[in-house]
Design a protein around this motif. Structure first.
Motif, PDB file in Angstrom:
ATOM      1  N   LYS A  24      41.101  31.634  49.822  1.00  0.00           N
ATOM      2  CA  LYS A  24      40.967  33.095  49.748  1.00  0.00           C
ATOM      3  C   LYS A  24      39.488  33.502  49.762  1.00  0.00           C
ATOM      4  O   LYS A  24      39.099  34.421  50.479  1.00  0.00           O
ATOM      5  CB  LYS A  24      41.647  33.637  48.489  1.00  0.00           C
ATOM      6  N   GLY A  41      38.075  32.764  53.241  1.00  0.00           N
ATOM      7  CA  GLY A  41      38.598  33.728  54.197  1.00  0.00           C
ATOM      8  C   GLY A  41      37.919  35.080  54.029  1.00  0.00           C
ATOM      9  O   GLY A  41      37.570  35.728  55.024  1.00  0.00           O
ATOM     10  N   ALA A  42      37.756  35.504  52.784  1.00  0.00           N
ATOM     11  CA  ALA A  42      37.097  36.789  52.528  1.00  0.00           C
ATOM     12  C   ALA A  42      35.647  36.746  52.990  1.00  0.00           C
ATOM     13  O   ALA A  42      35.140  37.705  53.593  1.00  0.00           O
ATOM     14  CB  ALA A  42      37.173  37.123  51.043  1.00  0.00           C
ATOM     15  N   LEU A  46      34.366  34.749  55.322  1.00  0.00           N
ATOM     16  CA  LEU A  46      34.311  34.706  56.790  1.00  0.00           C
ATOM     17  C   LEU A  46      34.679  36.061  57.397  1.00  0.00           C
ATOM     18  O   LEU A  46      34.102  36.481  58.402  1.00  0.00           O
ATOM     19  CB  LEU A  46      35.236  33.625  57.321  1.00  0.00           C
ATOM     20  N   GLN A  47      35.604  36.758  56.793  1.00  0.00           N
ATOM     21  CA  GLN A  47      36.006  38.075  57.283  1.00  0.00           C
ATOM     22  C   GLN A  47      34.859  39.075  57.110  1.00  0.00           C
ATOM     23  O   GLN A  47      34.601  39.898  57.991  1.00  0.00           O
ATOM     24  CB  GLN A  47      37.252  38.551  56.552  1.00  0.00           C
ATOM     25  N   LYS A  48      34.132  38.984  56.028  1.00  0.00           N
ATOM     26  CA  LYS A  48      33.000  39.870  55.766  1.00  0.00           C
ATOM     27  C   LYS A  48      31.871  39.567  56.747  1.00  0.00           C
ATOM     28  O   LYS A  48      31.198  40.480  57.255  1.00  0.00           O
ATOM     29  CB  LYS A  48      32.515  39.638  54.332  1.00  0.00           C
ATOM     30  N   ALA A  68      32.231  38.391  59.711  1.00  0.00           N
ATOM     31  CA  ALA A  68      32.654  38.769  61.051  1.00  0.00           C
ATOM     32  C   ALA A  68      32.474  40.263  61.272  1.00  0.00           C
ATOM     33  O   ALA A  68      32.370  40.706  62.412  1.00  0.00           O
ATOM     34  CB  ALA A  68      34.094  38.367  61.280  1.00  0.00           C
ATOM     35  N   HIS A  69      32.382  41.059  60.270  1.00  0.00           N
ATOM     36  CA  HIS A  69      32.236  42.514  60.435  1.00  0.00           C
ATOM     37  C   HIS A  69      30.845  42.920  60.414  1.00  0.00           C
ATOM     38  O   HIS A  69      29.857  42.922  60.229  1.00  0.00           O
ATOM     39  CB  HIS A  69      32.996  43.269  59.349  1.00  0.00           C
TER      40      HIS A  69
END
Length: 129
Positions: free
Chosen positions: A118, A121-122, A124-126, A128-129
């Motif tokens: 988690k 993922g958080a 990597l998601q941050k 990516a933005h």
């Protein structure tokens, strides 16, 4: 004429004591080594009053020794059964404790891995933005 009127009552008590034993128990070979030999039932001879009275005396003597032997067997059996039960309880507890420890470790690993995934993922998601 018949000297021993208590014979039927005594035999009835002994039969009731033996009747509590399951039928398959007679097929087993366990006997305690500390109780001596099982007394053998006498033969009853009712061909005359004198022989009947002798038979009553033999049955009475057998009843005493058979009850004593049965009490010894019961005492030893309870002692051995208790030891087996305690040993089984200890083995079950040992296995249960080991199984519980594995389940706790695996549960902790799942919690740690889920938390790491988690967080990753958080992150990597941050990123990516």
């Amino acid at each position: 004429m018949l000297q021993k009127g208590f014979l039927l009552a005594s035999i009835g008590g002994l039969v009731a004591m033996v009747a509590c034993v399951p039928a398959h128990a007679a097929e087993r070979a366990w006997v305690p080594s500390t109780c001596g030999a099982e007394p053998q039932a006498p033969v009853v001879d009712v061909s005359s009053v004198e022989k009947y009275n002798v038979s009553v005396d033999k049955v009475s003597a057998y009843e005493k020794t058979a009850r004593a032997y049965n009490a010894c067997v019961s005492r030893v059996a309870v002692k051995e059964e208790t030891a087996i039960s305690n040993e089984a309880r200890d083995k079950i507890a040992y296995i249960h404790d080991g199984s519980t420890a594995v389940q706790q470790r695996i549960g902790a690993n799942f919690t740690q891995l889920t938390t790491a995934l988690k967080a990753g993922g958080a992150k990597l998601q941050k990123a990516a933005h």
